[in-house]
Design a protein around this motif. Structure first.
Motif, short mmCIF file in Angstrom:
data_model
loop_
_atom_site.label_atom_id
_atom_site.label_comp_id
_atom_site.label_asym_id
_atom_site.label_seq_id
_atom_site.Cartn_x
_atom_site.Cartn_y
_atom_site.Cartn_z
N SER A 36 64.08 40.97 77.48
CA SER A 36 65.49 40.63 77.21
C SER A 36 66.41 41.44 78.12
O SER A 36 67.38 40.89 78.68
N ALA A 37 66.12 42.73 78.29
CA ALA A 37 66.94 43.58 79.15
C ALA A 37 66.87 43.11 80.61
O ALA A 37 67.87 43.11 81.33
N LEU A 38 65.67 42.70 81.03
CA LEU A 38 65.50 42.21 82.40
C LEU A 38 66.31 40.93 82.62
O LEU A 38 66.94 40.75 83.67
N LEU A 39 66.29 40.06 81.62
CA LEU A 39 67.06 38.83 81.73
C LEU A 39 68.56 39.12 81.80
O LEU A 39 69.29 38.49 82.58
N VAL A 40 69.01 40.08 80.99
CA VAL A 40 70.42 40.47 81.04
C VAL A 40 70.78 41.02 82.41
O VAL A 40 71.83 40.68 82.98
N TYR A 41 69.89 41.84 82.98
CA TYR A 41 70.13 42.39 84.32
C TYR A 41 70.20 41.26 85.35
O TYR A 41 71.07 41.27 86.24
N CYS A 42 69.31 40.28 85.24
CA CYS A 42 69.31 39.15 86.17
C CYS A 42 70.61 38.36 86.06
O CYS A 42 71.15 37.89 87.07
N VAL A 43 71.10 38.22 84.83
CA VAL A 43 72.38 37.52 84.64
C VAL A 43 73.50 38.25 85.35
O VAL A 43 74.33 37.65 86.05
N LEU A 44 73.52 39.59 85.18
CA LEU A 44 74.58 40.38 85.82
C LEU A 44 74.53 40.25 87.35
O LEU A 44 75.57 40.18 88.01
N SER A 70 67.02 33.98 74.10
CA SER A 70 65.83 34.83 74.13
C SER A 70 66.02 36.08 73.27
O SER A 70 65.09 36.54 72.61
N ILE A 71 67.23 36.62 73.27
CA ILE A 71 67.51 37.80 72.44
C ILE A 71 67.46 37.43 70.96
O ILE A 71 66.84 38.13 70.15
N ILE A 72 68.10 36.31 70.62
CA ILE A 72 68.10 35.87 69.23
C ILE A 72 66.69 35.53 68.77
O ILE A 72 66.31 35.82 67.63
N ALA A 73 65.89 34.93 69.66
CA ALA A 73 64.52 34.55 69.31
C ALA A 73 63.65 35.77 69.01
O ALA A 73 62.62 35.64 68.34
N SER A 74 64.06 36.95 69.49
CA SER A 74 63.27 38.16 69.24
C SER A 74 63.60 38.81 67.90
O SER A 74 62.88 39.69 67.46
N PHE A 75 64.67 38.37 67.24
CA PHE A 75 65.07 38.98 65.97
C PHE A 75 63.98 38.88 64.89
O PHE A 75 63.73 39.87 64.19
N SER A 112 66.29 36.22 59.24
CA SER A 112 66.15 37.36 60.16
C SER A 112 67.22 37.35 61.24
O SER A 112 67.76 38.40 61.61
N VAL A 113 67.55 36.16 61.74
CA VAL A 113 68.62 36.04 62.74
C VAL A 113 69.95 36.46 62.13
O VAL A 113 70.75 37.15 62.77
N LYS A 114 70.19 36.06 60.89
CA LYS A 114 71.42 36.42 60.20
C LYS A 114 71.54 37.93 60.03
O LYS A 114 72.61 38.52 60.25
N VAL A 115 70.43 38.57 59.65
CA VAL A 115 70.43 40.01 59.44
C VAL A 115 70.77 40.75 60.73
O VAL A 115 71.69 41.59 60.77
N TYR A 116 70.04 40.45 61.79
CA TYR A 116 70.24 41.20 63.04
C TYR A 116 71.55 40.82 63.72
O TYR A 116 72.19 41.67 64.36
N SER A 117 71.96 39.56 63.61
CA SER A 117 73.26 39.17 64.19
C SER A 117 74.39 39.93 63.50
O SER A 117 75.33 40.40 64.15
N GLY A 118 74.30 40.03 62.17
CA GLY A 118 75.31 40.78 61.43
C GLY A 118 75.34 42.24 61.81
O GLY A 118 76.41 42.84 61.97
N LEU A 119 74.15 42.83 61.99
CA LEU A 119 74.09 44.24 62.40
C LEU A 119 74.65 44.44 63.80
O LEU A 119 75.40 45.39 64.07
N VAL A 120 74.27 43.55 64.73
CA VAL A 120 74.77 43.65 66.11
C VAL A 120 76.29 43.54 66.13
O VAL A 120 76.97 44.30 66.84
#
Length: 264
Positions: A36-44, A70-75, A112-120
């Motif tokens: 996920s971090a690599l993808l974010v770097y590629c986007v930047l 991809s980030i949400i799918a990892s939640f 799980s997506v709801k939990v981590y999205s809320g935390l983020v």
């Protein structure tokens, strides 16, 4: 401090009995995070200046959406790791398949997506507020230094700015600590209500703040060592177990009012 030592001792005992499982699970979770971090770097890199000089914005926007997905799918994987930790901290058997438990049903994926999205979202709000306060303190210090133009006063201003910045960071850490039990409460209650789990986490964190920070003090040498040797493969699983054991004990010892709040 004795309570902290007891929690750490129990966490280490669980880890020692399941070291290979924790190492495998954590490597998988870490790999997901790195991708996920690599993808974010590629986007930047790929979108740098695209909105200014490149009229073909659609591919860049599609790539950004891919990163977000991809980030949400990892939640569910992240929450599955928490579930595995909770199971082992309670003495139950677990295997690598438990890491993928929250992919097994649509409602679990959604929860799980709801939990981590809320935390983020809560973390981002806290980070933005801290950044705004830190910038306000910085500009106030700079303005005061330039207006007075006295080296001695400037040095005092820098010291005050450093102290205030440290206070802001400590406040942010305390703010983040409010949510340390959210994922464990969500696991206990199958992600049924994020708001109730957040409220219960805030109450448990308030009552267990001293014990938890005592654990951090006792683990500081392990945290420092993990920066040099075996990064994260030992310290972070043990720290997750410390949180799980602490949550287990806190929930078990909660008074009736707390129990009512934690029934997510």
């Amino acid at each position: 401090m004795e309570a902290a030592k007891k929690v750490i001792s129990e966490a280490k005992a669980v880890f020692n009995g399941n070291g290979a499982l924790f190492a495998t699970a954590y490597v998988m979770k870490l790999s997901c995070t790195m991708i996920s971090a690599l993808l974010v770097y590629c986007v930047l890199i790929c979108t740098q200046g695209v909105f200014d000089s490149n009229p073909d914005i659609i591919p860049a926007a599609a790539f950004c959406v891919l990163v977000l997905v991809s980030i949400i799918a990892s939640f569910p994987l992240r929450l599955g790791y928490k579930r595995m930790t909770v199971m082992l901290s309670k003495g139950y058997r677990a295997d690598i398949n438990d890491l993928f438990y929250y992919y097994s049903r649509p409602d679990l994926i959604k929860g799980s997506v709801k939990v981590y999205s809320g935390l983020v979202l809560r973390v981002l709000i806290g980070a933005v507020l801290v950044f705004c306060v830190e910038r306000a303190v910085y500009f106030a210090a700079v303005t005061l230094s330039f207006s007075i133009q006295n080296p001695e006063v400037g040095n005092i201003t820098n010291i005050i700015y450093s102290i205030l910045t440290a206070c802001v960071i400590i406040i942010f850490i305390l703010y983040m600590f409010r949510y340390v039990y959210v994922t464990y409460l969500a696991v206990e209650n199958n992600c049924n209500s994020l708001n109730k789990c957040v409220k219960a986490s805030v109450m448990l964190a308030r009552s267990e703040r001293g014990m938890f920070f005592g654990c951090l003090v006792h683990m500081v040498h392990l945290i420092a060592l993990s920066l040099l040797v075996f990064p994260l493969l030992y310290t972070m699983p043990v720290f997750s177990l410390v949180s799980a054991v602490s949550a287990k004990q806190s929930i078990a010892s909660a008074n009736p009012e707390d129990r009512g709040a934690e029934s997510c």
